[in-house]
Design a protein around this motif. Structure first.
Motif, PDB file in Angstrom:
ATOM      1  N   VAL A 284       6.160  10.976  15.184  1.00  0.00           N
ATOM      2  CA  VAL A 284       6.781  12.225  15.047  1.00  0.00           C
ATOM      3  C   VAL A 284       6.755  13.119  16.510  1.00  0.00           C
ATOM      4  CG1 VAL A 284       6.566  14.726  14.120  1.00  0.00           C
ATOM      5  CG2 VAL A 284       6.626  12.472  12.558  1.00  0.00           C
ATOM      6  N   GLY A 285       5.353  13.139  16.841  1.00  0.00           N
ATOM      7  CA  GLY A 285       5.208  13.722  18.020  1.00  0.00           C
ATOM      8  C   GLY A 285       6.025  12.970  19.307  1.00  0.00           C
ATOM      9  N   ALA A 286       6.079  11.821  19.222  1.00  0.00           N
ATOM     10  CA  ALA A 286       6.741  11.126  20.384  1.00  0.00           C
ATOM     11  C   ALA A 286       8.408  11.218  20.327  1.00  0.00           C
ATOM     12  CB  ALA A 286       6.388   9.606  20.198  1.00  0.00           C
ATOM     13  N   TYR A 287       8.775  11.353  19.026  1.00  0.00           N
ATOM     14  CA  TYR A 287      10.171  11.630  18.913  1.00  0.00           C
ATOM     15  C   TYR A 287      10.623  13.027  19.192  1.00  0.00           C
ATOM     16  CZ  TYR A 287      12.037   6.739  17.745  1.00  0.00           C
ATOM     17  OH  TYR A 287      12.427   5.811  17.863  1.00  0.00           O
ATOM     18  N   VAL A 288       9.895  13.683  18.724  1.00  0.00           N
ATOM     19  CA  VAL A 288      10.072  15.352  19.203  1.00  0.00           C
ATOM     20  C   VAL A 288      10.337  15.411  20.514  1.00  0.00           C
ATOM     21  CG1 VAL A 288       9.403  17.707  19.006  1.00  0.00           C
ATOM     22  CG2 VAL A 288       9.143  16.375  17.067  1.00  0.00           C
ATOM     23  N   TYR A 289       9.215  14.895  21.385  1.00  0.00           N
ATOM     24  CA  TYR A 289       9.388  14.920  22.739  1.00  0.00           C
ATOM     25  C   TYR A 289      10.637  14.195  23.258  1.00  0.00           C
ATOM     26  CZ  TYR A 289       7.904  14.727  27.764  1.00  0.00           C
ATOM     27  OH  TYR A 289       7.987  15.268  29.076  1.00  0.00           O
ATOM     28  N   ALA A 290      10.911  12.900  22.819  1.00  0.00           N
ATOM     29  CA  ALA A 290      12.034  12.140  23.340  1.00  0.00           C
ATOM     30  C   ALA A 290      13.458  12.699  22.999  1.00  0.00           C
ATOM     31  CB  ALA A 290      11.782  10.934  22.489  1.00  0.00           C
ATOM     32  N   LEU A 291      13.676  13.542  21.853  1.00  0.00           N
ATOM     33  CA  LEU A 291      14.864  14.164  21.342  1.00  0.00           C
ATOM     34  C   LEU A 291      15.182  15.201  22.301  1.00  0.00           C
ATOM     35  CD1 LEU A 291      14.800  13.614  17.744  1.00  0.00           C
ATOM     36  CD2 LEU A 291      16.128  12.285  19.385  1.00  0.00           C
ATOM     37  N   LEU A 292      13.960  15.887  22.616  1.00  0.00           N
ATOM     38  CA  LEU A 292      14.120  17.410  23.222  1.00  0.00           C
ATOM     39  C   LEU A 292      13.914  17.221  25.025  1.00  0.00           C
ATOM     40  CD1 LEU A 292      12.300  19.628  20.749  1.00  0.00           C
ATOM     41  CD2 LEU A 292      14.477  18.998  20.842  1.00  0.00           C
ATOM     42  N   SER A 293      13.769  16.077  25.289  1.00  0.00           N
ATOM     43  CA  SER A 293      13.551  15.910  26.761  1.00  0.00           C
ATOM     44  C   SER A 293      14.102  14.449  26.934  1.00  0.00           C
ATOM     45  CB  SER A 293      11.920  15.820  27.121  1.00  0.00           C
ATOM     46  OG  SER A 293      11.340  16.981  26.750  1.00  0.00           O
ATOM     47  N   SER A 294      15.411  14.522  26.856  1.00  0.00           N
ATOM     48  CA  SER A 294      16.302  13.452  27.292  1.00  0.00           C
ATOM     49  C   SER A 294      17.670  13.539  27.151  1.00  0.00           C
ATOM     50  CB  SER A 294      15.906  11.950  26.390  1.00  0.00           C
ATOM     51  OG  SER A 294      16.386  12.189  25.093  1.00  0.00           O
ATOM     52  N   PRO A 295      18.645  12.653  27.676  1.00  0.00           N
ATOM     53  CA  PRO A 295      19.883  13.007  27.694  1.00  0.00           C
ATOM     54  C   PRO A 295      20.575  12.568  26.305  1.00  0.00           C
ATOM     55  CG  PRO A 295      19.438  11.502  29.567  1.00  0.00           C
ATOM     56  CD  PRO A 295      18.105  11.529  28.562  1.00  0.00           C
ATOM     57  N   HIS A 296      19.700  12.337  25.201  1.00  0.00           N
ATOM     58  CA  HIS A 296      20.393  11.960  23.984  1.00  0.00           C
ATOM     59  C   HIS A 296      20.932  13.066  23.345  1.00  0.00           C
ATOM     60  CE1 HIS A 296      20.259   9.737  20.309  1.00  0.00           C
ATOM     61  NE2 HIS A 296      19.875  10.400  19.776  1.00  0.00           N
ATOM     62  N   PHE A 297      20.247  14.144  23.540  1.00  0.00           N
ATOM     63  CA  PHE A 297      21.113  15.638  22.938  1.00  0.00           C
ATOM     64  C   PHE A 297      21.248  16.397  24.051  1.00  0.00           C
ATOM     65  CE2 PHE A 297      18.843  15.255  18.549  1.00  0.00           C
ATOM     66  CZ  PHE A 297      19.721  14.419  18.176  1.00  0.00           C
ATOM     67  N   GLY A 298      20.999  15.888  25.334  1.00  0.00           N
ATOM     68  CA  GLY A 298      21.471  16.787  26.397  1.00  0.00           C
ATOM     69  C   GLY A 298      20.427  17.869  26.762  1.00  0.00           C
ATOM     70  N   LEU A 299      19.482  17.689  26.031  1.00  0.00           N
ATOM     71  CA  LEU A 299      18.392  19.006  26.182  1.00  0.00           C
ATOM     72  C   LEU A 299      17.062  18.492  27.188  1.00  0.00           C
ATOM     73  CD1 LEU A 299      18.030  20.030  22.429  1.00  0.00           C
ATOM     74  CD2 LEU A 299      19.365  21.065  24.327  1.00  0.00           C
ATOM     75  N   HIS A 300      16.843  19.066  27.776  1.00  0.00           N
ATOM     76  CA  HIS A 300      15.715  18.817  28.824  1.00  0.00           C
ATOM     77  C   HIS A 300      14.656  19.974  28.620  1.00  0.00           C
ATOM     78  CE1 HIS A 300      17.506  15.283  30.501  1.00  0.00           C
ATOM     79  NE2 HIS A 300      18.807  16.001  30.273  1.00  0.00           N
ATOM     80  N   LEU A 301      14.115  20.098  27.639  1.00  0.00           N
ATOM     81  CA  LEU A 301      13.037  21.353  27.600  1.00  0.00           C
ATOM     82  C   LEU A 301      11.780  21.180  28.367  1.00  0.00           C
ATOM     83  CD1 LEU A 301      13.523  22.349  23.962  1.00  0.00           C
ATOM     84  CD2 LEU A 301      14.735  23.171  25.786  1.00  0.00           C
ATOM     85  N   PRO A 302      11.193  22.171  28.899  1.00  0.00           N
ATOM     86  CA  PRO A 302       9.893  21.953  29.600  1.00  0.00           C
ATOM     87  C   PRO A 302       8.687  21.489  28.685  1.00  0.00           C
ATOM     88  CG  PRO A 302      10.231  24.393  29.282  1.00  0.00           C
ATOM     89  CD  PRO A 302      11.462  23.620  28.623  1.00  0.00           C
TER      90      PRO A 302
END
Length: 373
Positions: free
Chosen positions: A78-96
């Protein structure tokens, strides 16, 4: 009296020297590993720190509260995928980083409560089976949430994940500090080490707190703990939430470190390996947990040299190094469980529980004799 004061000063001086020596060793460890064994071993040490974080979290659930959890790797996912989804081009989000890591730990803690709530009445094997199923459900969901809406990208996983960036400095690049070049593995090492030391401090404070004593009371006798006024329901849920938060934080670090995550990284064997780290090192003892994580991460990698060793001794490889490595690894675990059932560094309570009755009586007599003297 003067002898007692001298002894106290001597012990404090020895403790201070040991602390300084340990601090120096941790500071230069990546340089020593790189010079003696190669850059790959610095990366292995980075994984050692990640596994220590995971083992500290599971130690709260298993070691402190006595709740057998075989699906712990699900919170890591869960922690790994939260980081991956919010910090990758997959959704276009690159949160700090400092937004995504706490968020991943928080969401993992929520999943911990969701797992703990329906399992409060379960114990032993039944709890283990339910938690095992939870971990597999998480993995299967991650593997199949790519249709009809692509959320996790299914078995292909998520790549191009943003590297860990601290104060605007990307840890995936080589940096020069005071004329010393620090490759990316060094940067990750120091960052992971800082977080590991922080969570070790948190674990020590939890162990010595009122909550920690309540966890131990539930582990020893839940009925007696409830009779003494402990809210066993809330305390057990808190153990699940705290352990899951540690795993969620570790998962975020893993995603940023690897740059890629997929469901195959979070299988059942990972949960069993983390549990073995706690059992091997000593359940409920932080030093034992650290030792178990160190041994079970480094030993399999060290045994990879069995192939070159066979070629050196026999001019050919007699047995497949992978099979031989796991065979020796398994035999070592069996021997340790036979001769050190409480673990290599068990907690004092656990060691007393597994002592033969004669040893317990003799130890009590010696303690009484020392007190009389």
């Amino acid at each position: 009296m003067s002898n007692l004061l001298y002894g106290l000063r001597h012990h404090r001086r020895a403790a201070l020297v040991a602390f300084v020596a340990l601090a120096i060793l941790l500071a230069v460890l990546p340089f020593l590993a790189d010079a003696g064994l190669g850059r790959s071993w610095v990366r292995i040490i980075d994984f050692v720190l990640l596994y220590i974080l995971l083992a500290l979290g599971l130690n709260i659930v298993v070691g402190y509260a006595g709740l057998l959890d075989l699906g712990y790797i699900g919170f890591y996912a869960v922690g790994a995928y939260v980081y991956a989804l919010l910090s990758s081009p997959h959704f276009g989000l690159h949160l700090p980083l400092w937004t995504v890591l706490p968020l991943g730990a928080f969401i993992a803690a929520i999943f911990g409560v969701l797992l703990g709530a329906p399992t409060l009445r379960l114990r032993g094997d039944y709890l283990a089976i339910v938690t095992l199923g939870f971990g597999e459900i998480i993995r299967i969901f991650l593997n199949n949430l790519n249709t009809p809406v692509n959320i996790t990208n299914g078995p292909q996983g998520i790549n191009l994940i943003d590297p860990l960036t601290v104060a605007g400095v990307s840890l995936s690049q080589t940096h020069t500090v005071a004329g010393i070049a620090l490759p990316s593995t060094y940067g990750y090492y120091y960052f992971f080490l800082a977080l590991t030391l922080l969570l070790i401090f948190v674990s020590i404070r939890l162990q010595d707190s009122r909550i920690g004593r309540a966890w131990v009371a539930i582990r020893e006798d839940e009925v007696a703990a409830a009779a003494m006024g402990i809210n066993t329901r809330n305390i057990k849920l808190l153990a699940f939430a705290m352990g899951a938060a540690f795993a969620g934080l570790s998962g975020g670090l893993f995603a940023g470190f690897q740059g890629f995550v997929s469901p195959e990284s979070f299988n059942l064997m990972e949960s069993i390996m983390i549990l073995c780290m706690i059992v091997l090192g000593g359940m409920g003892n932080i030093a034992g947990v650290i030792l178990g994580a160190l041994l079970l991460t480094v030993l399999p990698e060290a045994l990879r040299y069995l192939g070159p060793l066979q070629e050196l001794l026999f001019d050919r490889v007699l047995a497949d190094p992978a099979d031989l490595r796991m065979l020796i690894f398994g035999i070592a675990l069996i021997l340790i469980m036979l001769y050190r059932p409480a673990g290599l560094l068990p907690s004092r309570r656990r060691a007393r529980e597994l002592q033969p009755e004669g040893d317990v009586v003799r130890q009590a007599q010696e303690s009484l004799h020392d007190a009389q003297r």
